[in-house]
Design a protein around this motif. Structure first.
Motif, PDB file in Angstrom:
ATOM      1  N   ALA A   1       0.846  -1.195   0.000  1.00 37.32           N
ATOM      2  CA  ALA A   1       0.000   0.000   0.000  1.00 37.32           C
ATOM      3  C   ALA A   1       0.880   1.244   0.000  1.00 37.32           C
ATOM      4  O   ALA A   1       1.938   1.259   0.634  1.00 37.32           O
ATOM      5  N   PRO A   2       0.477   2.287  -0.710  1.00 36.87           N
ATOM      6  CA  PRO A   2       1.307   3.503  -0.764  1.00 36.87           C
ATOM      7  C   PRO A   2       1.351   4.217   0.583  1.00 36.87           C
ATOM      8  O   PRO A   2       0.456   4.077   1.408  1.00 36.87           O
ATOM      9  N   GLY A   3       2.399   5.005   0.781  1.00 34.94           N
ATOM     10  CA  GLY A   3       2.510   5.792   2.001  1.00 34.94           C
ATOM     11  C   GLY A   3       3.225   5.051   3.122  1.00 34.94           C
ATOM     12  O   GLY A   3       3.631   3.890   2.989  1.00 34.94           O
ATOM     13  N   ASN A   4       3.361   5.739   4.249  1.00 38.35           N
ATOM     14  CA  ASN A   4       3.973   5.154   5.439  1.00 38.35           C
ATOM     15  C   ASN A   4       2.989   4.192   6.086  1.00 38.35           C
ATOM     16  O   ASN A   4       1.883   4.589   6.460  1.00 38.35           O
ATOM     17  N   PRO A   5       3.337   2.892   6.227  1.00 29.99           N
ATOM     18  CA  PRO A   5       2.376   1.911   6.742  1.00 29.99           C
ATOM     19  C   PRO A   5       1.782   2.284   8.095  1.00 29.99           C
ATOM     20  O   PRO A   5       0.588   2.076   8.327  1.00 29.99           O
ATOM     21  N   GLU A   6       2.603   2.820   9.004  1.00 29.68           N
ATOM     22  CA  GLU A   6       2.087   3.158  10.333  1.00 29.68           C
ATOM     23  C   GLU A   6       1.089   4.313  10.276  1.00 29.68           C
ATOM     24  O   GLU A   6       0.041   4.272  10.918  1.00 29.68           O
ATOM     25  N   GLU A   7       1.419   5.336   9.484  1.00 29.75           N
ATOM     26  CA  GLU A   7       0.507   6.476   9.355  1.00 29.75           C
ATOM     27  C   GLU A   7      -0.783   6.069   8.642  1.00 29.75           C
ATOM     28  O   GLU A   7      -1.886   6.455   9.060  1.00 29.75           O
TER      29      GLU A   7
END
Length: 416
Positions: free
Chosen positions: A67-73
């Motif tokens: 998935a795109p982006g920072n996984p935690e955020e």
């Protein structure tokens, strides 16, 4: 409405997951924020708790799925939205059956070219529990059913909306032109005089003089406004005419253009480029209804009677005598195959608009012309069902986004 997972889950992902699993296996610690107090509240959404453990699970899940982006955020945002969706589903008693859940998990796993069990096994290697996938799919399935049930009727497009979508190509750009026109009909008896007059008009170099000539000589319905047309997309004009028009500077006129039973002269009044403008068309659907008598008062009255009975092309089929030879014809043609005078009139019309500017049989028959619709070249292979389904899905997604945004605006969200 398809499952909207918030990111694309593509085929061929199994190879990526093997690499991701190897990377995750090298990580000795869980994702940030999950090392201590795993089951302590991390976020509270209207009294519903999201734990650190759930955040870590969703982050790992999203990392495995690329998935795109920072996984935690992204995990924090996704879980907040899922809690809001779950609260709506509970309010409206939307329940996902075990059978629906198993099918949904199977469908999701198939996107990575795995069976459900293979997919769960791959997730387990990455530290993701089966319940994480199960809850993820359950919320999405329930949300889909809720949106369909609540907004499905409103989302269905009308036939007119499908027509407009078929004619639209949002990817295209175009030029629009502001023209004045003079259409001078002729018969075999007065052809030399008409040709001489047309050549004189083509030599005019002022807007006022051209407007006066249009009011005096033009047979077009625009004669009452000095021949002035509204802005026209250049792609609406016959293909052969476009290069002639586009080369004109404001105030310049074309040479006389031969049409069936008439000649046309155009004057350029303005030109502008439209960003994301109008499409090229693969076909144009139009109807013609023939009224005997040419431009006589009786024929004009008969044409007015016909126009009073038709609001759209399908209405012609209810007129008496419609099956008589040569009276009515409806056809869909490529723009280049349409007779030039008809193509010029159609260029001025929007869907279901009409014109009585043309004649046939050396001026003895008046033509009632109606534009039924245009099909953009980009949509030439699309069926009406395809377009209708696309519009429905698009609207359902919009309703879903709005419903979630409203619920979030009203929610009390506390992040620890």
């Amino acid at each position: 409405m398809q499952l909207n997972f918030g990111f694309s889950v593509g085929r061929g992902l199994s190879r990526w997951m093997k690499c991701a699993l190897a990377s995750l296996a090298l990580a000795s610690a869980p994702f940030a924020g999950t090392a201590q107090n795993l089951f302590a509240p991390a976020i509270i959404v209207n009294d519903d708790v999201i734990t650190n453990y759930e955040l870590g699970q969703r982050a790992r899940f999203m990392a495995l799925l690329r998935a795109p982006g920072n996984p935690e955020e992204e995990a924090r945002e996704a879980l907040i939205e899922d809690r809001l969706r779950a609260q709506i589903l509970e309010e409206f008693d939307v329940i996902v059956t075990p059978e629906q859940l198993e099918q949904g998990m199977s469908d999701f796993a198939a996107r990575t070219q795995m069976t459900t069990q293979e997919f769960l096994g791959a997730l387990a290697q990455g530290g993701v529990e089966p319940e994480t996938l199960r809850e993820f799919v359950r919320i999405n399935l329930g949300w889909r059913e809720y949106i369909r049930g609540r907004y499905g009727e409103q989302a269905r497009p009308s036939q007119a909306e499908i027509d407009r979508a078929l004619a639209n190509d949002p990817s295209s750009g175009s030029v629009s032109v502001l023209l004045s026109e003079i259409i001078i009909p002729f018969t075999p008896d007065n052809l030399p005089q008409v040709e001489q007059l047309a050549n004189e008009i083509a030599g005019l170099n002022s807007y006022d003089a051209f407007s006066q000539a249009a009011s005096q000589y033009s047979a077009s319905e625009t004669r009452n406004s000095g021949g002035r047309l509204d802005w026209l997309p250049i792609n609406n004009l016959p293909e052969q005419l476009r290069p002639v028009i586009i080369e004109l500077n404001p105030g310049e006129t074309t040479q006389p253009i031969p049409l069936p039973n008439a000649v046309a002269i155009f004057q350029m009044r303005g030109i502008q480029e439209i960003a994301g403008g109008t499409p090229s068309y693969s076909s144009i659907d139009y109807a013609t209804y023939m009224v005997p008598g040419g431009r006589s008062a009786e024929a004009q009255e008969a044409a007015a009677s016909v126009l009073g009975q038709v609001d759209r092309c399908d209405d012609f089929y209810g007129l008496p005598g419609i099956d008589a030879p040569g009276v009515f014809q409806r056809q869909s043609q490529a723009p280049g195959a349409i007779p030039r005078d008809i193509a010029l009139e159609l260029a001025k019309l929007d869907q279901n608009e009409t014109s009585t500017a043309l004649t046939r049989s050396n001026g003895q028959t008046l033509v009632v012309l109606m534009l039924c619709g245009r099909t953009a070249a980009v949509n030439k292979d699309a069926t009406r069902d395809d377009i209708g389904n696309f519009l429905t899905q698009q609207r359902l997604q919009s309703y879903a986004d709005s419903a979630l945004a409203q619920r979030r605006a009203d929610a009390l969200i506390v992040e620890k």
